[in-house]
Design an enzyme around this catalytic site. Sequence first.
Site, mmCIF file in Angstrom:
data_model
loop_
_atom_site.group_PDB
_atom_site.id
_atom_site.type_symbol
_atom_site.label_atom_id
_atom_site.label_comp_id
_atom_site.label_asym_id
_atom_site.label_seq_id
_atom_site.Cartn_x
_atom_site.Cartn_y
_atom_site.Cartn_z
ATOM 1 N N GLU A 19 0.851 -1.200 0.000
ATOM 2 C CA GLU A 19 0.000 0.000 0.000
ATOM 3 C C GLU A 19 0.884 1.247 0.000
ATOM 4 O O GLU A 19 2.023 1.213 0.471
ATOM 5 C CB GLU A 19 -0.904 -0.068 1.248
ATOM 6 C CG GLU A 19 -1.835 1.085 1.477
ATOM 7 C CD GLU A 19 -2.897 1.271 0.412
ATOM 8 O OE1 GLU A 19 -2.526 1.502 -0.747
ATOM 9 O OE2 GLU A 19 -4.102 1.237 0.744
ATOM 10 N N ASP A 36 -3.727 5.655 6.216
ATOM 11 C CA ASP A 36 -4.173 6.951 6.728
ATOM 12 C C ASP A 36 -5.169 6.679 7.860
ATOM 13 O O ASP A 36 -4.782 6.551 9.021
ATOM 14 C CB ASP A 36 -4.779 7.718 5.553
ATOM 15 C CG ASP A 36 -5.247 9.111 5.919
ATOM 16 O OD1 ASP A 36 -4.734 9.678 6.885
ATOM 17 O OD2 ASP A 36 -6.141 9.639 5.229
ATOM 18 N N THR A 37 -6.453 6.520 7.554
ATOM 19 C CA THR A 37 -7.412 6.139 8.599
ATOM 20 C C THR A 37 -7.297 4.643 8.915
ATOM 21 O O THR A 37 -7.738 4.199 9.973
ATOM 22 C CB THR A 37 -8.865 6.406 8.149
ATOM 23 O OG1 THR A 37 -9.136 5.598 7.000
ATOM 24 C CG2 THR A 37 -9.073 7.866 7.819
ATOM 25 N N GLY A 38 -6.748 3.866 7.973
ATOM 26 C CA GLY A 38 -6.645 2.418 8.150
ATOM 27 C C GLY A 38 -7.865 1.673 7.619
ATOM 28 O O GLY A 38 -7.877 0.442 7.580
ATOM 29 N N THR A 59 -9.102 1.371 4.566
ATOM 30 C CA THR A 59 -8.878 0.595 3.335
ATOM 31 C C THR A 59 -8.167 -0.714 3.668
ATOM 32 O O THR A 59 -8.590 -1.797 3.240
ATOM 33 C CB THR A 59 -8.039 1.411 2.336
ATOM 34 O OG1 THR A 59 -8.685 2.654 2.107
ATOM 35 C CG2 THR A 59 -7.870 0.668 1.012
ATOM 36 N N LYS A 62 0.309 7.498 8.608
ATOM 37 C CA LYS A 62 -0.041 8.813 9.156
ATOM 38 C C LYS A 62 -0.811 8.573 10.452
ATOM 39 O O LYS A 62 -2.039 8.595 10.474
ATOM 40 C CB LYS A 62 -0.969 9.495 8.137
ATOM 41 C CG LYS A 62 -0.682 10.958 7.867
ATOM 42 C CD LYS A 62 -1.819 11.592 7.116
ATOM 43 C CE LYS A 62 -1.768 11.467 5.623
ATOM 44 N NZ LYS A 62 -2.890 12.145 4.945
ATOM 45 N N ASP A 107 -1.446 10.832 -5.418
ATOM 46 C CA ASP A 107 -2.028 11.856 -6.297
ATOM 47 C C ASP A 107 -2.736 12.970 -5.547
ATOM 48 O O ASP A 107 -3.133 12.830 -4.385
ATOM 49 C CB ASP A 107 -3.046 11.213 -7.235
ATOM 50 C CG ASP A 107 -4.345 10.843 -6.511
ATOM 51 O OD1 ASP A 107 -4.261 10.183 -5.455
ATOM 52 O OD2 ASP A 107 -5.427 11.222 -6.983
ATOM 53 N N ARG A 135 1.276 12.377 -9.376
ATOM 54 C CA ARG A 135 1.813 11.045 -9.062
ATOM 55 C C ARG A 135 3.262 10.932 -9.534
ATOM 56 O O ARG A 135 4.021 10.088 -9.053
ATOM 57 C CB ARG A 135 1.000 9.946 -9.763
ATOM 58 C CG ARG A 135 -0.435 9.811 -9.271
ATOM 59 C CD ARG A 135 -1.053 8.550 -9.853
ATOM 60 N NE ARG A 135 -2.492 8.503 -9.706
ATOM 61 C CZ ARG A 135 -3.131 8.061 -8.608
ATOM 62 N NH1 ARG A 135 -2.450 7.657 -7.570
ATOM 63 N NH2 ARG A 135 -4.443 8.037 -8.576
HETATM 64 P P1 5GP Z 1 -7.244 5.051 4.437
HETATM 65 O O1 5GP Z 1 -8.338 4.092 4.090
HETATM 66 O O2 5GP Z 1 -6.136 4.440 5.255
HETATM 67 O O3 5GP Z 1 -7.802 6.290 5.079
HETATM 68 O O4 5GP Z 1 -6.634 5.612 3.104
HETATM 69 C C1 5GP Z 1 -6.075 4.814 2.177
HETATM 70 C C2 5GP Z 1 -5.944 5.509 0.848
HETATM 71 O O5 5GP Z 1 -6.277 6.908 0.861
HETATM 72 C C3 5GP Z 1 -4.508 5.456 0.415
HETATM 73 O O6 5GP Z 1 -4.225 4.261 -0.244
HETATM 74 C C4 5GP Z 1 -4.411 6.650 -0.513
HETATM 75 O O7 5GP Z 1 -4.801 6.297 -1.800
HETATM 76 C C5 5GP Z 1 -5.394 7.654 0.063
HETATM 77 N N1 5GP Z 1 -4.698 8.629 0.911
HETATM 78 C C6 5GP Z 1 -4.667 8.697 2.245
HETATM 79 N N2 5GP Z 1 -3.897 9.715 2.672
HETATM 80 C C7 5GP Z 1 -3.416 10.298 1.554
HETATM 81 C C8 5GP Z 1 -2.518 11.392 1.330
HETATM 82 O O8 5GP Z 1 -1.990 12.063 2.226
HETATM 83 N N3 5GP Z 1 -2.259 11.670 0.019
HETATM 84 C C9 5GP Z 1 -2.785 10.970 -1.016
HETATM 85 N N4 5GP Z 1 -2.455 11.353 -2.240
HETATM 86 N N5 5GP Z 1 -3.624 9.947 -0.834
HETATM 87 C C10 5GP Z 1 -3.916 9.595 0.444
#
Ligand code: 5GP
Length: 189
Positions: free
Chosen positions: A113, A117-119, A121, A145, A173, A179
């Site tokens: 991956e 971020d939030t986890g 996904t 993060k 992106d 990207r």
């Molecule tokens: P999560 O489900 O952990 O919140 O986020 C996962 C997806 O959100 C990452 O695979 C990515 O595609 C997108 N994402 C999360 N934070 C960022 C960020 O700071 N920049 C970008 N470009 N995408 C992010």
Amino acid sequence: MSSSDQPASPSRTTMIDGMTFEVLIDEQELAARVREIGQQISRDYDGLKPAIVAVLKGSFVFLADLVRSIDIECTVDFLVVSSYGDDTKSSGVVQISSDLTTPVEGRHVILIEDIVDTGLTMSYLLKNLESRSPASVKVCTLLEKPARLKVEVPVHYKGFTIDDHFVVGYGLDYAQTMRNLPFIGYKVG
Ligand code: 5GP
């Protein structure tokens, strides 16, 4: 297993196409850390022929560099996932828009991956993959993060921990652009 945690270096700025970016992790730092992770995976999975599963689109640059640092037999497949649309905030809804082309049953899966971020996904994808009866599933993320984490995700390989910025470059992106930037950074002007 290694999940070594490297803080990003002090920040720098750079101008590209009239935009100013704060560089969090430059090309050399990315290359060095990705090489280390590749070597670690090669040691941990020697003889196991892991199934590398990359989560697109954001991981494509990381993946390309990572697999060239892995010197054991492995396969590579892709999952295309969308959770953000064209916005910078998570919708919390994970959709697999393109699935794996080969089954992972009985395989040692390494999920690649770009960022946790939030986890949400990763948590969704882990459950999804575990339901396909792999021998094991581990998570490898370039970035984490922690400030925004909502769901605990077991991360086995991690490139860098970053502060709460919406970062772009090295595959990540902003509305499908940026990207191609060779560093990880965020726009400041
Ligand atoms: P999560 O489900 O952990 O919140 O986020 C996962 C997806 O959100 C990452 O695979 C990515 O595609 C997108 N994402 C999360 N934070 C960022 C960020 O700071 N920049 C970008 N470009 N995408 C992010």
